[in-house]
Design an enzyme around this catalytic site. Structure first.
Site, PDB file in Angstrom:
ATOM      1  N   ALA A 195     -43.655 -32.118 -60.897  1.00 47.48           N
ATOM      2  CA  ALA A 195     -44.174 -31.413 -62.073  1.00 47.48           C
ATOM      3  C   ALA A 195     -44.461 -29.940 -61.792  1.00 47.48           C
ATOM      4  O   ALA A 195     -44.997 -29.245 -62.643  1.00 47.48           O
ATOM      5  CB  ALA A 195     -45.448 -32.104 -62.560  1.00 47.48           C
ATOM      6  N   LEU A 199     -46.580 -28.822 -59.637  1.00 54.29           N
ATOM      7  CA  LEU A 199     -48.012 -28.623 -59.393  1.00 54.29           C
ATOM      8  C   LEU A 199     -48.403 -28.876 -57.936  1.00 54.29           C
ATOM      9  O   LEU A 199     -49.573 -29.094 -57.633  1.00 54.29           O
ATOM     10  CB  LEU A 199     -48.830 -29.519 -60.338  1.00 54.29           C
ATOM     11  CG  LEU A 199     -48.580 -29.236 -61.822  1.00 54.29           C
ATOM     12  CD1 LEU A 199     -49.357 -30.196 -62.705  1.00 54.29           C
ATOM     13  CD2 LEU A 199     -48.943 -27.798 -62.180  1.00 54.29           C
ATOM     14  N   ALA A 223     -49.677 -30.861 -51.347  1.00 55.71           N
ATOM     15  CA  ALA A 223     -51.011 -31.473 -51.228  1.00 55.71           C
ATOM     16  C   ALA A 223     -50.961 -32.701 -50.329  1.00 55.71           C
ATOM     17  O   ALA A 223     -51.849 -32.899 -49.491  1.00 55.71           O
ATOM     18  CB  ALA A 223     -51.549 -31.831 -52.611  1.00 55.71           C
ATOM     19  N   ASP A 243     -47.238 -22.810 -51.623  1.00 53.40           N
ATOM     20  CA  ASP A 243     -47.809 -24.100 -52.051  1.00 53.40           C
ATOM     21  C   ASP A 243     -48.705 -24.680 -50.954  1.00 53.40           C
ATOM     22  O   ASP A 243     -49.833 -25.109 -51.206  1.00 53.40           O
ATOM     23  CB  ASP A 243     -46.695 -25.115 -52.349  1.00 53.40           C
ATOM     24  CG  ASP A 243     -45.844 -24.725 -53.547  1.00 53.40           C
ATOM     25  OD1 ASP A 243     -46.006 -23.609 -54.053  1.00 53.40           O
ATOM     26  OD2 ASP A 243     -45.006 -25.555 -53.967  1.00 53.40           O
TER      27      ASP A 243
END
Ligand code: MEV
Length: 311
Positions: A86, A88, A93, A133
């Site tokens: 997406a 994000l 992460a 990121d």
């Protein structure tokens, strides 16, 4: 049974500069309040969520395990609030949270080292990449990437001739509306496609530099709380990203719908589907406009907390 060790890391939202940052241009990003947690517990064999570490969907975790050189196997478990594909930062992460959990087990929890390792893993798994990121997932809060060192430097990361200086960058309290197209898009091929265009066309190369200027102007506008100027710059950025070939008809629909109640809107992350972000002070109206044209809206806020060990 030994208690699990755990770490968490936030997702991210790129406000300005995606794709251009891979070429060393500036970019502005914020961590968001959607997090991924990774738990690790000693076990007889390596498992992730009860499955083999060799499952391709765990390639980032597998790379983190390999680099952390753990002697004894672990049972890892991932809990994530970040939708995958997406735009994000779900891969960043999970990589950062896995490195955080493994580092905690070794008693060597060091965020700059985690940021560097996570970038290497992203480069290995995704192909060409920037550290935006992974460093945002590590640092939390607002992060500005620039080719040169300025105030509030977090760390620097280099690769071939490129150098990224990652800075802490406080941003005003903002609510962003994300519109997820529902179309997952892999980052690697999109990044490779932009590189092909830039190598083939001086016009594409100058668009990448133009995105770098927009990022720095956008930062000034946001810090002055000039949302009109920031929104206009987001719209310009979107036009350039589209010309670089990372748009999608569904992104256009969501962006057009959101702009009616926003200062500006653009894709966020790699594009090709994924998500768009709108800067608005009417979040409910913007979210409804996105829903009306078939997108999945959600509201996110800056998360000031980067990678952290969980109690
Ligand atoms: C993806 O979230 C951001 C890109 O600029 C790729 C990268 O920086 O590695 C498209």
């Amino acid at each position: 049974m030994a208690a699990p060790v755990a770490a968490s890391a936030p997702g991210k939202l790129i406000l300005f500069g995606e794709h251009a940052v891979v070429f060393g241009e500036p970019a502005l990003c914020t961590a968001i309040d959607l997090r991924t947690e990774v738990f690790a517990r000693p076990h007889a064999e390596w498992l992730v969520d009860g499955a083999s570490l060799d499952d391709p969907k765990y390639r980032y975790v597998k790379a983190a395990v390999r680099r952390s050189r753990m002697e004894n196997p672990l049972w890892l478990e991932i809990r994530s609030m970040i939708p995958t594909g997406a735009g994000l930062g779900s891969s960043a992460a999970v990589t950062v949270a896995a490195l955080g959990a493994l580092a905690s087990l070794r008693g060597a929890f060091d965020p700059p080292a985690i940021a560097r390792e996570a970038f290497e893993i992203e480069h290995e798994v995704q192909g060409r990449a920037s550290p935006i990121d992974t460093s945002t997932a590590t640092a939390g809060g607002g992060v500005l990437v620039r080719p040169d060192e300025g105030d509030d430097l977090l760390w620097t990361i280099t690769r071939d001739t490129r150098r990224w200086c990652l800075h802490r960058c406080p941003l005003p309290e903002l609510t962003f509306v994300i519109g997820y197209t529902g179309i997952g898009a892999a980052t690697g091929p999109l990044v490779a496609g932009v590189k092909e265009r830039v190598d083939a066309s001086p016009k594409a190369a100058s668009m990448v530099r133009e995105i770098g200027h927009i990022t720095m102007d956008g930062l000034v506008a946001l810090q002055r709380n000039d949302l009109v100027a920031a929104g206009r710059l987001m719209d310009q950025d979107q036009g350039l990203l589209d010309e670089l070939g990372v748009g999608h008809p569904m992104l256009d629909r969501l962006v057009t719908a959101a702009r009616k109640s926003s200062y500006g809107a653009k894709l966020t992350g790699a594009g090709g589907g994924g998500s768009m972000v709108a800067l608005t002070d009417e979040p409910e109206r913007t979210a409804q406009a996105i829903r009306d044209v078939g997108g999945r809206p959600f509201l996110v806020h800056t998360d000031p907390v980067g990678v952290r060990r969980m109690p």
